[in-house]
Scaffold this motif. Structure first.
Motif, PDB file in Angstrom:
ATOM      1  N   GLY B 164      -3.126   6.426   8.787  1.00 46.98           N
ATOM      2  CA  GLY B 164      -2.572   5.234   7.987  1.00 46.98           C
ATOM      3  C   GLY B 164      -2.935   3.773   8.583  1.00 46.98           C
ATOM      4  O   GLY B 164      -3.213   2.929   7.763  1.00 46.98           O
ATOM      5  N   VAL B 167      -6.802   3.094   7.845  1.00 47.00           N
ATOM      6  CA  VAL B 167      -7.003   2.706   6.532  1.00 47.00           C
ATOM      7  C   VAL B 167      -6.540   1.331   6.161  1.00 47.00           C
ATOM      8  O   VAL B 167      -6.878   0.490   5.511  1.00 47.00           O
ATOM      9  N   LYS B 174      -8.094  -2.840  -2.080  1.00 43.35           N
ATOM     10  CA  LYS B 174      -7.346  -2.176  -3.142  1.00 43.35           C
ATOM     11  C   LYS B 174      -6.870  -0.787  -2.662  1.00 43.35           C
ATOM     12  O   LYS B 174      -5.872  -0.168  -3.147  1.00 43.35           O
ATOM     13  N   LEU B 175      -7.480  -0.197  -1.347  1.00 42.09           N
ATOM     14  CA  LEU B 175      -6.862   0.988  -0.784  1.00 42.09           C
ATOM     15  C   LEU B 175      -5.990   1.040   0.199  1.00 42.09           C
ATOM     16  O   LEU B 175      -5.508   2.017   0.694  1.00 42.09           O
ATOM     17  N   LYS B 176      -5.657  -0.133   0.718  1.00 36.79           N
ATOM     18  CA  LYS B 176      -4.525  -0.585   1.836  1.00 36.79           C
ATOM     19  C   LYS B 176      -3.333   0.490   1.678  1.00 36.79           C
ATOM     20  O   LYS B 176      -2.757   0.815   2.762  1.00 36.79           O
ATOM     21  N   LEU B 177      -2.919   0.244   0.342  1.00 36.31           N
ATOM     22  CA  LEU B 177      -1.542   0.819   0.211  1.00 36.31           C
ATOM     23  C   LEU B 177      -1.564   2.434   0.595  1.00 36.31           C
ATOM     24  O   LEU B 177      -0.413   2.895   0.811  1.00 36.31           O
ATOM     25  N   GLY B 178      -2.662   3.155   0.292  1.00 36.55           N
ATOM     26  CA  GLY B 178      -2.769   4.382   0.669  1.00 36.55           C
ATOM     27  C   GLY B 178      -2.389   4.724   2.201  1.00 36.55           C
ATOM     28  O   GLY B 178      -1.942   5.683   2.648  1.00 36.55           O
ATOM     29  N   GLY B 179      -2.913   3.603   3.252  1.00 41.34           N
ATOM     30  CA  GLY B 179      -2.492   3.740   4.268  1.00 41.34           C
ATOM     31  C   GLY B 179      -0.794   3.682   4.594  1.00 41.34           C
ATOM     32  O   GLY B 179      -0.564   4.865   5.603  1.00 41.34           O
ATOM     33  N   LEU B 181       1.174   4.809   2.497  1.00 42.44           N
ATOM     34  CA  LEU B 181       1.466   6.681   1.955  1.00 42.44           C
ATOM     35  C   LEU B 181       1.110   7.645   2.863  1.00 42.44           C
ATOM     36  O   LEU B 181       2.173   8.312   3.160  1.00 42.44           O
ATOM     37  N   LEU B 182      -0.101   7.451   3.535  1.00 52.18           N
ATOM     38  CA  LEU B 182      -0.529   8.151   4.680  1.00 52.18           C
ATOM     39  C   LEU B 182       0.733   8.435   5.858  1.00 52.18           C
ATOM     40  O   LEU B 182       1.276   9.540   6.212  1.00 52.18           O
TER      41      LEU B 182
END
Lengths: 60, 248
Positions: B164, B167, B174-179, B181-182
């Protein structure tokens, strides 16, 4: 020194072999952490008991 | 040789930071562990009665037949040795990933200062996420869920928090939110908890003492881990800057 042997055998670009060496170093770290911090054998547990607690590893 | 440089650097960094943590532990943490062990009761299967086991004080072996270091210098020696070994393992992760960063990432190269920031991130990965938000640091004799489940959750939590943070740092905006979440996944799953919280010793006085010891233990491990990881990160940053040559 197995890792050295692997890297010299490769004829692919240097960056790949460096990456492979880096991954090997991570693997050695993981193995060491497992033996000291997580291995279930009584001997490993008793020797590293206080250290396991102090690093807040799951223990007992 | 990247591998040899990483290994040698990690050994030096691990010895320094592990030894420092070992000394901190000897003076600030181990006394709490010893005090808690005075209240530790023998395993239920071996001795069903919960009281009257003061004679086990100071003994930390679960299985009386298994080898364990003698209390005193031998036990302290093994503990500091284990601290150094864990320091070397963490330094191997840190220096390897820093080397990979210098090799591949489009970000500034590591220095001692940015290394210290990596140390703070490692503190989040290896201590804050699994221990402060999940399986709290525990003194001996605390009730807990099955060991293998906790070790599994700990590993999952460390891996996902690390992924996370990676990431968050490296991925496009755009993908930072995914970090996030992980890193949240292990906490959504939830750390394995015992059916009832408390201590193996059911004597009220022991519970009172152990509760206080747990609070102290939590505080000192948090302080110690903070010092340990910042030092480990700074020294690793220095090692990568000076000694780990990847183009050779």
């Amino acid at each position: 020194m197995q890792q050295q042997a692997i890297s010299t055998e490769q004829s692919s670009p240097l960056t790949l072999s460096v990456a492979l060496q880096v991954v090997s170093a991570i693997a050695v770290g993981a193995a060491l952490l497992f033996v000291v911090g997580f291995a279930p054998m009584d001997v490993a547990h008793n020797a590293a008991h206080d250290a396991r607690h102090s690093f807040a590893f799951p223990c007992h | 040789m990247a591998f040899r440089n990483i290994l040698l650097s990690a050994i030096v960094v691990g010895i320094f930071s592990g030894l420092l943590y070992g000394l901190f532990q000897h003076f600030q943490i181990s006394p709490i562990i010893y005090a808690a062990e005075a209240y530790e009761v023998a395993d239920a299967a071996e001795a069903p009665a919960p009281h009257g086991h003061a004679e086990t004080a100071g003994h930390h072996e679960h299985n009386e037949e298994a080898w364990g270091p003698e209390d005193g210098a031998e036990r302290i020696g093994y503990t500091i040795g284990a601290d150094i070994a864990i320091g070397i393992a963490y330094a191997l992760f840190m220096i390897s990933l820093m080397a990979l960063h210098n090799l591949k990432a489009n970000k500034p190269k590591l220095t001692m200062a940015t290394g210290a920031v990596w140390g703070i991130a490692s503190m989040l990965i290896f201590f804050a996420a699994p221990a402060m938000f999940g399986l709290h640091p525990e003194v001996p004799g605390t009730e807990a869920a099955i060991l293998e489940n906790r070790q599994g959750w700990w590993s999952l939590c460390v891996a996902l928090t690390a992924a996370g943070i990676a990431v968050l740092y490296y991925a496009p905006i755009k993908l930072k939110l995914g970090g996030l979440l992980l890193a949240a996944i292990p906490h959504i799953i939830g750390a394995p908890m015992p059916e009832h919280h408390g201590f193996a010793n059911t004597d009220p006085q022991a519970i009172e003492a152990l509760s206080q010891l747990t609070t102290q233990f939590y505080l000192f491990t948090a302080v110690g881990m903070g010092i340990f990881f910042i030092l480990l990160g700074a020294l690793s940053g220095l090692a990568v800057q000076r000694f780990v040559k990847l183009d050779a």
